[in-house]
Design an enzyme around this catalytic site. Structure first.
Site, PDB file in Angstrom:
ATOM      1  N   GLY A 152      51.368  43.648  46.452  1.00 30.65           N
ATOM      2  CA  GLY A 152      50.521  42.875  47.352  1.00 30.65           C
ATOM      3  C   GLY A 152      49.110  43.447  47.388  1.00 30.65           C
ATOM      4  CB  CYS A 153      45.867  41.918  48.255  1.00 31.26           C
ATOM      5  SG  CYS A 153      46.377  40.972  49.694  1.00 31.26           S
ATOM      6  CE1 TYR A 154      44.515  43.518  54.411  1.00 27.29           C
ATOM      7  CE2 TYR A 154      46.266  41.893  54.423  1.00 27.29           C
ATOM      8  CZ  TYR A 154      45.000  42.288  54.807  1.00 27.29           C
ATOM      9  OH  TYR A 154      44.225  41.469  55.577  1.00 27.29           O
TER      10      TYR A 154
END
Lengths: 344, 344, 344, 344
Positions: free
Chosen positions: D147-149
């Site tokens: 995921g990005c985070y």
């Protein structure tokens, strides 16, 4: 009508002051001054005033002589001498800068690298966090108007610390400010092509609001409170939002915490504790004197996340200064400050 | 590998040049210079390059000696002497500034208030509008790379004027530019709190791109063309959009106009004539070398509205300069320039 | 206190109405309604009102029965029936939508594809351009509040047309609007990742404000006036700016034109003709009821470029509606509308 | 040439994938699919591709049959069946969604409220954090792309946790993401008039990336790590920045910490540890595959503040997916990903 004067009226905080004061029914703006722009019209600096507030910027002396209520918005180290004059002449003085915020000269020396010129004067200073120090403000003649970051943080933590329900001495505060907080001076960081679509922290662990924050939080808690404080620059014009991380005492429940916040602020017009499930957003306080607080709970770690947001130019500067003036003159605290923000 | 050098490499156009050239397979960046920042690392000015293009800014002499292909991105009046050196040494020279764009010294004198130092040199200059002057560019040694506004406008009007289907001599052009067009220097107008949420025209009827636009349009039309040109500052980083108003000759139909545009650009990779009903948007050309053109028709007045948009830093500056270099070196015109914009 | 009601109070114009009316000293907001959101609290839609204006959205009937002054902010075709009721009951009605702006049913039919339900009602309608139609507005009971684009354009052209100093019948108008003009409904064009850093025209030669603009300009000029009108979507929240291109009659000098503008508006509080050399900017009218006009002259073609800017939600909608209400009730025209914009 | 297919190609991550893959020299995009937009052209959804990548969106079956390397960008719960097919046919599969990121089905059940359909398949999954799991990725056939985070956070904490120099189990992470992270679907929060000039946290203590973050951090630390994770929505298009607060072990010095970070990433092209005194800014990684990390020290509390920033669509999604593909095919890890961001 109160005869108001503003020293250092060319900066953003000064401009916001007379913008708001023009809508205050008991105020007469007598004189405004600027050393750099003496002789210029306000609308030369801020074209939005053109034709509707065409006052000329004069010198500081004019302000000191003709006004009874003096606001100063100056770089640190420059306010003391004006406060001294006001004190001697029995005039009221509200300093939007940093010179009358710290209780101890040693903190001022450490963080601002200046000595006090008139130490006695500082005996009279009152920290102008309106909701917390209302009674002292009413009687004060010299007000140190709180910094923008400290306002969002101290109002966000006041109920918690007053009731001693935090677990640790150390609190982590992640704050984000719009660009007006950086002021009118041109900088690389606020050059549009750089600032737009950008975001970054700055002055990490070294911002000058740190001692002010720790001082006020410690007084609220009646114990030493330390903060790890990281300000960030947001690509918006107005608003500060502080995300504050606190471990709760085991003995206190989340429901009790929310209840404490509600009760603490239930009679305050300018502080709004949002219903649980809602999230504070700087959008909903911009151009107003509100401080919106939302509370969030991470049950897994009995952790409280407080989100506190203000308009840095209003509640974080000019608005709170006017609120304090209203208190000092025994006026309706809300006079001139009742605008409600748009949500769009 | 082409040995490339850049003079005036500290500004935005210079930085965009090496950013793009780093992805060009036939180029070696030999030296880059800046009078103001000599000795500084690129990443001191533009942190995005940190660790990946850590070249030091040197002096102009270094560039002139070691490169064979020199780009200059300088304020007007400073390029001629470098072009002179290049000319004598048989090096190629592309000027991203204004010194080699105007055909007549009197226009340069009138709008830039300078004389030519080496008038003979200007006999050799070619106006680097790649799609229009491709054959001359291939043989040129000195290129006057078009201005950003002129690129969007001349490409938008080329098919129309070439086919003489406009009714009047006078054309109204309403252009809007992102803030990178204003450059790296700090200004009141690009101070974030002012620029953000702002919009206004500037240099109305007096912008220095005017003579360049009129010159090129007149050449395309083989007749005198005059423009009322109003540039505006958009609160975005990149992109120029020109909305152009032209009355059509009675004898030409709207369908024929669209057909002429389609055919003129059908083999051009970088110019896209959008289907009727679609509207050009600077969003869809940002960070690319594309020029998107949409055509709109007001049947009530037989009026054509042309919308032409480019990225001012790419097709409006560094990208077109590289396209011209590719032509001069007989490379694939698209080399290093094939990036497709995101739509978000 | 005037008992005010708002029908269609869930949209942006409705919200701006009560936001402003809350600061109006002679107004009591009795009821506000919304068909889609009946039963919802205002702060559910617009959190900025939380705790400070906690009114519930009711049904239209409630508004019609209890208010004496009714504002409607509805999609076209829906206002007539409410105006009818108000007319019968002797209540005042200001329509912020399009139903009472056009003088001729055939224009309404052509551009809005609807018939009039109560043609007689339209005999009573007055076009609410406050500065131009002040005397009729004072006596009116049904006001068609001007559209946002038409307000900026008609105020910008009024002095010129009134004095017949334009050369041609056809005027080119290049307008740019902030995104609140597109309203509260979610659209691809106002999805942040698309809209941000974007700019483009829309509804070219087909925007529904066209007949309204031509109608009012023609009335001002006492002759037929036609416009080529191109609206654009600006990535800002508030504000409209119109850049208007007019060829001047040979017999009139630029100085005379400026003088005519000055004199026409010298007693108007909300219209400011800027000094020559200054440029109107939407920044300097945002959140206010001002219309700023700057005039620019292209001597080469005896061409006038008029820049006219307003806040689309205030002077372009809710503010002008309140200004009209003030006129209808013989109040100070400025009551509730004196806020001065920030310049930052 | 690798025959690549993309399932779920209508969303932002899908579009970013083919935008980047079009510049990859070893890739042939064979087919792209979308259930909602089957039959539409890419440029109908993303006009920036018009005329330059005019592929039609087809059905998932076409992709599965004709491609050898399949990327999926789908809502959670939909990827497993495609991974199953790929597994059976010996094709490589990279999932940009959440279905193959969690090691334990119970976490997936708890946070995503779904069961695994093919539990065996998950034995084969590798977490695609390229720099950390490079060797496993090379041999993998099913990748759960981070995921990005989590990407910004795990890269920011990897050196610290690997060397066990954090004091506590609990880490506070304050993250801020641009709006493309919210995707293509229209929402109130990303409606421009609301989102612009706004800022607020969301999904506090409940974001679905939490278990992924804790899982990966715990593996790095070989001990249980817990996070208080607060994501915020930034009014910019691209980029994530995570401000991470860690108390350091007493035995480790600040200099040693910096040294550990430097050494850990010194051979990584895409991770840049900035010099002390510099601050990571999402501006300097936008449109690139870089992760920039800056380290800051609060000596008063022996506290480390880590700032880690990526472009959420590139290193946080499509770019890292391509990096992983490069590893799986034993290509240069940087192929197709070498673009350097502009600083303006």
């Amino acid at each position: 009508m109160i005869k108001v004067g503003i020293i250092g009226a060319s900066g953003y905080a000064g401009a916001e002051l007379y913008r708001l004061l023009l809508g205050h029914k008991d105020v007469n703006i007598i004189a405004i001054s600027s050393q750099s722009y003496e002789g210029k019209m306000i609308s030369d600096l801020y074209p939005s005033f053109y034709g509707r507030f065409d006052m000329m910027l004069t010198n500081d002396q004019e302000v000191l002589e003709n006004a009874e209520m003096i606001f100063a918005s100056l770089p640190h180290g420059l306010s003391e001498k004006y406060a001294k004059v006001c004190d001697e002449k029995g005039k009221k003085f509200i300093d939007l800068g940093a010179d009358f915020r710290l209780d101890h000269e040693k903190d001022y020396q450490q963080w601002y690298l200046h000595d006090y010129q008139y130490p006695d004067l500082h005996e009279k200073q009152v920290y102008g966090l309106s909701e917390v120090n209302r009674e002292q403000i009413k009687k004060a003649t010299i007000i140190g108007n709180p910094g923008c970051y400290p306002t969002s943080i101290t109002l966000g933590l006041y109920p918690l610390l007053k009731h001693h329900i935090q677990k640790d001495e150390k609190i982590i505060i992640d704050s984000k400010s719009g660009t007006t907080g950086a002021g009118k001076s041109l900088t690389e960081d606020t050059h549009f092509p750089k600032c737009n679509e950008s975001f970054h922290p700055y002055k990490i662990a070294s911002h000058r609001h740190t001692p002010e924050i720790e001082q006020e939080l410690s007084k609220m808690a009646h114990q030493n409170i330390e903060v790890v404080f990281t300000p960030h620059l947001l690509p918006v014009n107005r608003g500060i939002i502080s995300t504050i991380y606190v471990s709760l005492k085991d003995s206190v429940s989340w429901e009790a915490v929310y209840d404490i916040y509600q009760k603490t602020y239930q009679d305050e017009y300018f502080v709004r504790v949002l219903p649980t499930g809602k999230v504070a957003d700087l959008k909903f306080v911009q151009y107003s004197n509100f401080c919106d607080i939302s509370l969030h709970y991470d049950a897994r770690y009995h952790q409280l996340i407080i989100v506190s947001t203000i308009d840095n130019m209003v509640k974080g500067a000019a608005g709170q200064a006017i609120q304090n003036m209203n208190l000092m003159y025994d006026l309706d605290e809300k006079e001139g400050l009742m605008m409600i923000p748009a949500s769009f």
